[in-house]
Design a protein around this motif. Sequence first.
Motif, PDB file in Angstrom:
ATOM      1  N   GLU A   1     -10.507 -17.603 -16.853  1.00  0.00           N
ATOM      2  CA  GLU A   1      -9.942 -17.304 -18.168  1.00  0.00           C
ATOM      3  C   GLU A   1     -11.034 -16.876 -19.146  1.00  0.00           C
ATOM      4  OE1 GLU A   1      -7.388 -19.962 -15.888  1.00  0.00           O
ATOM      5  OE2 GLU A   1      -9.446 -20.241 -16.554  1.00  0.00           O
ATOM      6  N   SER A   2     -12.124 -17.608 -19.166  1.00  0.00           N
ATOM      7  CA  SER A   2     -13.228 -17.275 -20.069  1.00  0.00           C
ATOM      8  C   SER A   2     -13.874 -15.957 -19.673  1.00  0.00           C
ATOM      9  CB  SER A   2     -14.284 -18.387 -20.062  1.00  0.00           C
ATOM     10  OG  SER A   2     -13.740 -19.579 -20.574  1.00  0.00           O
ATOM     11  N   SER A   3     -14.036 -15.754 -18.376  1.00  0.00           N
ATOM     12  CA  SER A   3     -14.599 -14.492 -17.896  1.00  0.00           C
ATOM     13  C   SER A   3     -13.695 -13.322 -18.264  1.00  0.00           C
ATOM     14  CB  SER A   3     -14.802 -14.555 -16.385  1.00  0.00           C
ATOM     15  OG  SER A   3     -15.313 -13.344 -15.896  1.00  0.00           O
ATOM     16  N   GLY A   4     -12.388 -13.541 -18.173  1.00  0.00           N
ATOM     17  CA  GLY A   4     -11.431 -12.503 -18.564  1.00  0.00           C
ATOM     18  C   GLY A   4     -11.530 -12.173 -20.043  1.00  0.00           C
ATOM     19  N   LEU A   5     -11.688 -13.201 -20.871  1.00  0.00           N
ATOM     20  CA  LEU A   5     -11.835 -12.972 -22.312  1.00  0.00           C
ATOM     21  C   LEU A   5     -13.108 -12.180 -22.607  1.00  0.00           C
ATOM     22  CD1 LEU A   5     -10.945 -13.430 -25.238  1.00  0.00           C
ATOM     23  CD2 LEU A   5     -12.227 -15.583 -25.179  1.00  0.00           C
ATOM     24  N   ILE A   6     -14.204 -12.565 -21.970  1.00  0.00           N
ATOM     25  CA  ILE A   6     -15.462 -11.833 -22.147  1.00  0.00           C
ATOM     26  C   ILE A   6     -15.293 -10.387 -21.676  1.00  0.00           C
ATOM     27  CG2 ILE A   6     -17.867 -11.668 -21.343  1.00  0.00           C
ATOM     28  CD1 ILE A   6     -17.485 -13.823 -23.428  1.00  0.00           C
ATOM     29  N   SER A   7     -14.563 -10.196 -20.587  1.00  0.00           N
ATOM     30  CA  SER A   7     -14.318  -8.851 -20.062  1.00  0.00           C
ATOM     31  C   SER A   7     -13.530  -8.005 -21.051  1.00  0.00           C
ATOM     32  CB  SER A   7     -13.570  -8.934 -18.738  1.00  0.00           C
ATOM     33  OG  SER A   7     -13.264  -7.643 -18.272  1.00  0.00           O
ATOM     34  N   ILE A   8     -12.528  -8.596 -21.680  1.00  0.00           N
ATOM     35  CA  ILE A   8     -11.750  -7.864 -22.681  1.00  0.00           C
ATOM     36  C   ILE A   8     -12.649  -7.443 -23.835  1.00  0.00           C
ATOM     37  CG2 ILE A   8      -9.936  -8.124 -24.428  1.00  0.00           C
ATOM     38  CD1 ILE A   8      -8.461  -9.889 -22.322  1.00  0.00           C
TER      39      ILE A   8
END
Length: 162
Positions: A41-48
């Motif tokens: 989830e955190s990696s996805g947020l950083i990716s966005i």
Amino acid sequence: KLLKMPVVWVVALTIFCGYGYYTSTSYFNPFLTEVIGVSPESSGLISIIRNYLLLLLAPVGGILADKVFKSTCKWLMTAFLILAALFGIVMILPSDISPMAASLYTLIPGAFAMMMYGVVFSTVSEAGIPRMMMGTTIGIASRFHLFRYFWKMDGSARSSGI
């Protein structure tokens, strides 16, 4: 005639490298989750943030190219070198780095990649290619960058093509 012009192939290689840096930032997601231990989830947020919010920096790359470097090619050469160093640093990050620090670090190459990617196609006009051949040149260059899909990450050829 156009395919025989070396400058067309230099432009194509520049766009190939620029697109390669741009898409390589997406590999920070599995790096953060599988190597550093960041939650998906955190990696996805950083990716966005890295892939969409940092796109707002694309005009900054244009300003740097125009006002500071006075040349798209000079800016791209500088950005390519900076990005090579930033990607290289990822390979030597300490194993005990905090997940937050690693996540934030991945935004730095992401920012430079977005600033570089915003101007990569403007090398066509700076290369002196006649205006009536620019569309074809960009078409050639755009197809050239697709060649990277013919190889796997280990360098071997894909049997199924694209």
